[in-house]
Scaffold this active site. Structure first.
Site, PDB file in Angstrom:
ATOM      1  N   ASN A 348     -45.118  22.933 -23.710  1.00 43.88           N
ATOM      2  CA  ASN A 348     -44.138  23.111 -24.602  1.00 43.88           C
ATOM      3  C   ASN A 348     -44.328  24.225 -25.450  1.00 43.88           C
ATOM      4  OD1 ASN A 348     -45.814  22.448 -26.712  1.00 43.88           O
ATOM      5  ND2 ASN A 348     -44.996  20.006 -26.801  1.00 43.88           N
ATOM      6  N   CYS A 412     -35.260  21.033 -19.575  1.00 40.96           N
ATOM      7  CA  CYS A 412     -36.650  20.561 -20.138  1.00 40.96           C
ATOM      8  C   CYS A 412     -36.291  19.532 -21.308  1.00 40.96           C
ATOM      9  CB  CYS A 412     -37.231  21.892 -20.608  1.00 40.96           C
ATOM     10  SG  CYS A 412     -36.307  23.005 -21.751  1.00 40.96           S
ATOM     11  N   SER A 413     -36.461  19.724 -22.365  1.00 39.58           N
ATOM     12  CA  SER A 413     -35.736  19.019 -23.578  1.00 39.58           C
ATOM     13  C   SER A 413     -34.443  19.426 -24.073  1.00 39.58           C
ATOM     14  CB  SER A 413     -36.874  19.101 -24.709  1.00 39.58           C
ATOM     15  OG  SER A 413     -38.101  18.508 -24.441  1.00 39.58           O
ATOM     16  N   ASP A 417     -35.282  26.756 -23.530  1.00 36.59           N
ATOM     17  CA  ASP A 417     -36.668  27.332 -23.628  1.00 36.59           C
ATOM     18  C   ASP A 417     -37.174  27.375 -22.011  1.00 36.59           C
ATOM     19  OD1 ASP A 417     -37.256  28.257 -26.311  1.00 36.59           O
ATOM     20  OD2 ASP A 417     -37.784  26.234 -26.624  1.00 36.59           O
TER      21      ASP A 417
END
Length: 745
Positions: A348, A412-413, A417
């Site tokens: 991350n 991703c989350s 990003d």
């Protein structure tokens, strides 16, 4: 102290050092730039010949300052007070002052002018006046969503439609206004599906492959949670996406690209449809994994099957499963039997920020010493490992779409990003159009600007006062420190160097005659009212939170550089284009990278109030064109195929962006040099040149004959970003008005 923002502040008798060399000159502070000017000394022989010199200037825009440290002179010492700057384009400079009071005034002025921009509309982009060449272009018109979807073939394909469910940005404030979705899916279904994805960032099309009609879609993570929540509408949407291919024409020419297989991973059954409030995805991920144990290499393994549609979760497997404890997580593949899952193990934003800080630690003393970086320290940073992991993920996606004719969903989350990195890089590998100059600009507009990326937060445009420190007041052990401990090796090295050289003897004859030389941290939506995305015109202020910064877009450009270096004939643009784009990410000279979403740009009227960064590049196209570019595409000829693949084992340091030579960062080159990296000036000459890297020899402007008009964006910092190794004054720099603004607009 307080200095009016409308005044022009000048300090004489300032010494600038860089790479252990020094020049004396004058420091100017304006509302938007720090400018150091210096007139080179003329030798007696040149004086006899009538040779004259013009002042050279180093321009530093305030938002590009990452750390600023004041070091007051000791009470009993012949040392001088100094201000050390570390800029986001990896410029390291140190200013020395004969008067400590002046040093403190300058420090406070820099701090004030840097941190005063607690509102986006106070940044330089809102007062920047472009030179005539840029005025002929309007980069805001470069990307048109409907035109791009038509180019890809989406509009003509009856399997897809352009939904206007988000035209007012009420469905998903961080998504684009126009969302391509399968024709079989109604907006009502999208409304329900949006409740199952964080921030309503539902699976939506970002790339349609024109050869086999397969797709890349992107989204945020599902709200699975410990109760194994599921959404029938989300499953229906995903199924429809993966069934849209009408034909799959083979690409036989690509059999020479062996790709390694990977296993698959599935979750446990989902049983309910309960919706949970959104939380701080990446921050929670970082906190949850802080105490986790296990083999880090195992956590980073890539899992997934070859011959099927694929859901790509960019996160490490253990991170994704840990997020279920807070109502988030990853798809339970028992409910998505039409696809398999791949966990890529990409860390991350906090890990990436720390990795870059370690790189900076290896370079941090380059203002006071000519020594090269510690290559062991560079290796321990893990930076190249992270770049390689991103490229490996892009290679997997490219293979699935281009070779196995499958569909891929990436998330991703929050999906802005790591998702943007993988999506954009995969499209560069798949589509030659995105390897052209305009195509790359369209790709950035689409996958980064339109689909949303937190540029304002990740880039730290609204600087934090935490980045300004007085050395003897610094708290020990601060991981965000600018140049190491106050009494550490950096200070000892500087003191020893200055003592040995007697740098600040004002009678020194050489003083002016140097030799040539995805923790994603934003709050999830909840039932509480949201604050406006863009600051109001009133006194409301915003400041950057250091833990929200991360070099996400930098990593994307670095990975693109790797592809350019490995495939030098397949890109229309050159390395300098990527380097200048990284500079303008932080310069705040243009409005392109100031906002987090398409909605924010619309709300702030960015296209009416600021200039697009693409104006800068289109007005200087010849400077950013790759002379080795071969536009011919022939799938039956080696080296001319439509697809390109990253060679992950050849990942290297992008030395130019870090301001170092290839030998300093990558070691001595053995064998023939790649055509993408011709020898730099410093590799052809043993001597170093002026400390004022990037200070430009005056050139003729387009405004009036005989007028010297330096470009703030290029004169000064352009060559700095091209590398401290290129220490000659480059003749190719751009020009713009030299007039210094003294009034805030």
């Amino acid at each position: 102290m307080h200095i009016s923002l409308t005044m022009f502040y000048q300090v004489d008798n300032v010494t600038l050092t860089r790479r252990g060399e020094q020049v004396d000159g004058t420091l100017h502070l304006t509302p938007h730039h720090l400018i150091f000017s210096h007139t080179p000394t003329i030798s007696p022989e040149d004086q006899i010949k009538g040779v004259t010199t013009r002042p050279r200037e180093l321009w530093i825009t305030y938002p590009i300052i990452a750390f600023c440290t004041l070091r007051p002179a000791p009470a009993i010492s012949r040392q001088l007070s100094s201000i050390r700057l570390r800029c986001r384009d990896f410029t390291f400079v140190c200013f020395y002052f004969v008067n400590e009071h002046k040093a403190r005034e300058v420090f406070e002025s820099i701090k004030q002018w840097t941190c005063k921009s607690s509102r986006i509309d106070k940044l330089y982009a809102f007062s920047y006046q472009p030179p005539p060449p840029e005025k002929e272009f309007n980069g805001w018109d470069l990307y048109d969503a409907r035109k791009e979807w038509a180019r890809q073939g989406v509009v003509k394909d009856d399997q897809w439609r352009l939904s206007e469910i988000n035209m007012n940005y009420e469905f998903s404030p961080t998504y684009p206004a126009i969302i391509p979705v399968p024709s079989s899916i109604s907006d009502n279904t999208l409304n329900y599906a949006g409740r199952y994805r964080s921030r309503a960032r539902i699976p939506t099309l970002t790339y349609f492959h024109p050869v086999n009609n397969c797709t890349i879609t992107r989204s945020s993570q599902p709200l699975v949670g410990v109760r194994q929540n599921r959404s029938i509408q989300d499953e229906k949407l995903m199924s429809a996406i993966f069934l849209t291919s009408r034909s799959e024409r083979p690409l036989a020419a690509f059999s020479q690209y062996p790709e390694k297989e990977a296993g698959s991973s599935r979750g446990s059954p989902e049983t309910s449809q309960v919706m949970v409030p959104e939380l701080n995805a990446e921050e929670l991920e970082d906190d949850l994994m802080a105490a986790a144990s296990g083999d880090p290499e195992e956590n980073r393994s890539v899992y997934g099957a070859q011959q099927s549609n694929l859901i790509v979760d960019a996160r490490p497997t253990v991170n994704a499963f840990a997020m279920q404890a807070v109502g988030l997580g990853s798809e339970n593949m028992d409910n998505y039997k039409f696809a398999t899952k791949a966990y890529l193990g990409i860390d991350n934003i906090h890990v990436m920020r720390d990795s870059l800080n370690k790189v900076i630690d290896a370079l941090k003393d380059s203002d006071v010493t000519p020594l090269g970086p510690n290559r062991d320290q560079l290796a321990r940073s893990g930076w190249l490992k992270h770049i390689g992991g991103i490229l490996e993920g892009a290679r997997l996606i490219t293979r699935q779409v281009g070779l196995t004719h499958s569909h891929v969903l990436i998330h991703c989350s929050d999906g802005w990003d790591r998702t943007s990195q993988l999506s954009a890089l995969s499209q560069i590998c798949l589509d030659p159009y995105f390897r052209t100059l305009e195509g790359f600009m369209v790709l950035v507009e689409k996958d980064w600007l339109s689909f949303g990326h937190m540029f304002r937060h990740r880039s730290g445009h609204l600087n934090s006062e935490k980045w300004f420190q007085i050395e003897n007041e610094r708290i020990g052990g601060d991981p965000n420190r600018a140049f190491g401990d106050g009494g550490g090796a950096g200070k000892a090295l500087e003191n020893a160097f200055l003592s040995a050289k007697g740098f600040f003897n004002r009678d020194n004859n050489s003083k002016d005659s140097l030799p040539d030389s995805d923790g994603e941290l934003q709050n999830y939506e909840s039932d509480t009212p949201k604050k406006p995305s863009v600051p109001r015109s009133g006194p409301e202020k915003e400041v950057t939170k250091p833990k929200e910064t991360s070099p996400v877009f930098h990593q994307f450009l670095d990975a693109t550089y790797q592809l350019l270096h490995q495939h030098p004939t397949r890109f229309e643009f050159n390395e300098r284009f990527l380097r200048r784009l990284l500079y303008h990410l932080y310069s705040c000279q243009f409005g392109t990278f100031l906002f987090n979403s398409e909605k924010e740009r619309v709300d702030c009227r960015a296209r009416d109030r600021t200039r697009s960064v693409w104006d800068y590049f289109l007005a200087r196209r010849e400077q950013f064109t790759n002379p080795l570019y071969d536009p011919v595409i022939d799938d039956h000829q080696r080296g001319k195929e439509r697809l390109i693949f990253p060679r992950v084992s050849e990942t290297r340091w992008w030395n130019e962006v870090f301001g170092r030579t290839d030998a300093e960062m990558n070691g001595v080159v053995n064998g023939p040099r790649s055509p993408a990296t011709p020898p730099t000036q410093s590799e052809n000459h043993t001597e170093r040149s002026s400390v004022l890297t990037g200070i430009e020899t005056p050139t003729q402007s387009n405004d009036a004959p005989g007028t010297f008009v330096p470009d703030v964006a290029s004169a000064g910092m352009a060559a700095v970003t091209s590398g401290v190794s290129k220490l000659a004054f480059a003749p190719e720099r751009d020009t713009k008005s030299k007039e210094v603004e003294v009034e805030m607009q």
